[in-house]
Every structure is written in structure tokens, then in C-alpha cells.
Design an enzyme around this catalytic site. Structure first.
Site, short mmCIF file in Angstrom:
data_model
loop_
_atom_site.label_atom_id
_atom_site.label_comp_id
_atom_site.label_asym_id
_atom_site.label_seq_id
_atom_site.Cartn_x
_atom_site.Cartn_y
_atom_site.Cartn_z
N ARG A 60 -5.68 20.17 23.09
CA ARG A 60 -4.29 20.23 23.55
C ARG A 60 -3.72 18.82 23.59
NH1 ARG A 60 -7.26 23.62 26.60
NH2 ARG A 60 -6.73 25.83 26.59
N ALA B 10 -2.77 11.69 20.95
CA ALA B 10 -2.35 11.92 22.34
C ALA B 10 -2.95 13.20 22.92
CB ALA B 10 -0.81 11.93 22.45
N ASP C 288 0.84 -1.20 0.00
CA ASP C 288 0.00 0.00 0.00
C ASP C 288 0.88 1.25 0.00
OD1 ASP C 288 -2.52 -1.20 -0.08
OD2 ASP C 288 -2.55 -1.50 2.10
N GLY C 289 2.04 1.18 0.68
CA GLY C 289 2.99 2.30 0.69
C GLY C 289 3.46 2.62 -0.72
N ASN D 166 -4.33 9.04 2.18
CA ASN D 166 -4.63 8.44 3.49
C ASN D 166 -5.10 9.47 4.51
OD1 ASN D 166 -4.26 5.71 3.16
ND2 ASN D 166 -2.10 5.72 3.76
N GLU D 167 -4.20 10.40 4.82
CA GLU D 167 -4.54 11.34 5.90
C GLU D 167 -3.66 12.58 5.88
OE1 GLU D 167 -1.23 9.55 6.61
OE2 GLU D 167 -2.72 8.14 7.33
#
Ligand code: NAP
Ligand code: MN
Length: 259
Positions: A146, A183, A46-47, A120-121
Site C-alpha cells: 500500500r 512511498a 541519456d534521455g 529503464n523501468e
């Protein structure tokens, strides 16, 4: 189709398969055209497919088809041992074309706007310090985030980085944008939504910060510094990626390469 180009991964298996496809196409009087191909074949994963899309996304009519040298992928329809089937299909069949939109990011600096695209993103990420981001959905304030950053993916990217962020896997045909936190900090003083947010494909997501120092924009495998930018706007692009389908594919089968 007459004009082909092949993008291959840098490993021995991929190189061998690349040579076999090239020879088969040339022996049937097809052309290998690096500038204006009608069909781009990817040999790798896929890469590799992502790299090929970035190389040729300026050509609106080009179609892509992938041969996977590992397991079956999300962008790749053929496994290595199916190489003869792929060659037969390339030479003797007309594919059904399935198109999917890219995602677009517009980055505003003082006087200039930079536009980039991803399959993808698109991520805004800061691993150096807590990144504060005002998040607007269709120009309406939603939250102050944040944490390390935010990821916006489409259907195609839902199984990639988005999945590592515990975002939802989106089935083909469900045309959406998904916003996931990287995160995020959640406690008494700092609150943001936390959950992945799935939005209609025509949504505009605007990310504004007084200070993007140390932050980066990551779009697929590319990265640039955000530094003095004031605004990042993400939406579905008008540009499309055309996938050549020579036979029916099963999304459920593809999901099996995730676990
Ligand atoms: P890469 O090493 O080629 O890709 C990283 C892994 O993501 C590979 O295993 C690749 O599959 C897989 N992948 C890529 N797109 C996918 C998709 N749409 N669905 C499912 N798996 C997918 O790295 P790269 O060339 O720099 O590609 C960048 C992409 O990798 C990014 O867009 C990001 O989505 C993904 N990535 C994910 C993480 C993570 O989940 N923590 C970290 C870095 C990058 P193949 O082995 O078949 O190539
Ligand atoms: Mn890669």
C-alpha cells in the site's frame, strides 16, 4: 555500416553537433535513413538515448551509440569534445555490440492484453489515492503493498528512477530485475517488505488490484492510464537494445556523473 540515423536533443549545441555528424557521414557517401538505419547516433543525454530506443526498438539489428552534450552519461560513450573521434570510429571501425534486454509489461483488461516495453523501468503509480497491490513473485503471493506504487527496473535503469527510490545500482553484466517501493506505507496495520528486492532476470512479477482507478503505468518517459485493468505482469523482454562499443568504457567513470 552504410545507413545511419541521428536523433538529437532540441538545444543549440546538440543541433550543431548533429549537423557536423550528418555532413561528415554524407561526405563519405553514407546514407541518412530514417526508416531502416543500421546505426542510430544520439546527440544529447541519456534521455535522448531513451527516446531513440523507443523510436527504433522494432528493428532487432539496429545498434545505438550516444554522444553526450552534458557530462558523460550511462547510455552515451562520447563527450561533445570527442565528436571527431566518434565520427572517425563511425567511418572506420566495426563496433563490438553489447546487448541488453528491455523490460516488458503486459496489462490485462477484460478481454485484451496490452504489451509495452521499457529500457529503464516500468512503474505502477497512483498519486491520487493509496494504491493497494497484491504482489506475486513467480506466481507466489509475496505481499500486499500500500502506497504510491512500485517500480521495476533492470540493470540499465538502476541509476535512473530506481536510484531516487534508494534502489541499488547494478553493475553491467549483472542481469537482474529490481522491485522498489514508491512511498510505501508501513505501520501496524500495513506492512510490506520496504527494501528493494533484487531478483533473477527470468522472474515474473505480477501486480493485481481490485481497483487501479487513478493509477498509471509509466514506462521510461511514456505514461498510460491503468483504469479498468485487473492485472499487470512484468518480466524481462525477449527484445534487446544493441549498444555499439567502439572502445572500452569505464562504469566507474560513469558513476562519477551521479555525485
Ligand atoms: P529526462 O529529463 O530526459 O531524464 C531525467 C533524468 O534522468 C536526466 O537527467 C537523464 O539524464 C537521467 N537518466 C535517464 N536515464 C538514466 C539512466 N539509465 N541512468 C542515469 N540517469 C538517467 O526525462 P525523460 O526523457 O522523460 O526520461 C525518463 C527517465 O528519466 C525515466 O526512465 C526515469 O528513469 C528518469 N526519471 C527519473 C526521475 C527521478 O529520479 N525522480 C524522475 C523522472 C524521470 P540526461 O540528463 O543525460 O538525459
Ligand atoms: Mn526526454
Amino acid at each position: 555500416m552504410q545507413r545511419f540515423y541521428i536523433v538529437e536533443k532540441e538545444d543549440n549545441i546538440s543541433k550543431k553537433l548533429y549537423q557536423k555528424i550528418t555532413q561528415s557521414l554524407l561526405s563519405e557517401n553514407k546514407e541518412i535513413d530514417s526508416k531502416n538505419p543500421q546505426c542510430v547516433i544520439t546527440v544529447g543525454g541519456d534521455g535522448t538515448f531513451l527516446h531513440a530506443v523507443h523510436q527504433f526498438k522494432h528493428l532487432s539489428d539496429v545498434v545505438f551509440v550516444g554522444l553526450h552534450t552534458g557530462t558523460l552519461g550511462f547510455f552515451t560513450d562520447y563527450e561533445a569534445e570527442e565528436i571527431d573521434t566518434l565520427i572517425d570510429h563511425l567511418l572506420h571501425q566495426e563496433p563490438i555490440v553489447e546487448s541488453t534486454h528491455l523490460i516488458e509489461v503486459k496489462i490485462t483488461h477484460d478481454q485484451s492484453v496490452t504489451t509495452l516495453e521499457a529500457l529503464n523501468e516500468i512503474r505502477v503509480e497512483n498519486i491520487v489515492r493509496t494504491q493497494e497491490i497484491n504482489v506475486y513473485i513467480n506466481h507466489e503471493m509475496m505481499e500486499i503493498f500500500r502506497g504510491n506504487g512500485l517500480c521495476v527496473s533492470g540493470q540499465a535503469g538502476s541509476t535512473a528512477y530506481n536510484r531516487s527510490l534508494k534502489g541499488a545500482i547494478i553493475a553491467p553484466g549483472v542481469d537482474v530485475l529490481q522491485l522498489t517501493e514508491i512511498a510505501g506505507i508501513h505501520h501496524k496495520a500495513y506492512q510490506s517488505i520496504g527494501s528493494p528486492l533484487v531478483l533473477p532476470k527470468d522472474t515474473v512479477i505480477t501486480l493485481i488490484s481490485d481497483n487501479f482507478e487513478g493509477a498509471k503505468i509509466l514506462y521510461d518517459y511514456h505514461v498510460i492510464d491503468l483504469e479498468q485493468a485487473s492485472k499487470v505482469e512484468i518480466k524481462t523482454s525477449d527484445k534487446k537494445v544493441n549498444m555499439a562499443r567502439y572502445r572500452p568504457t569505464s562504469y566507474i567513470k560513469r558513476l562519477h556523473c551521479l555525485f
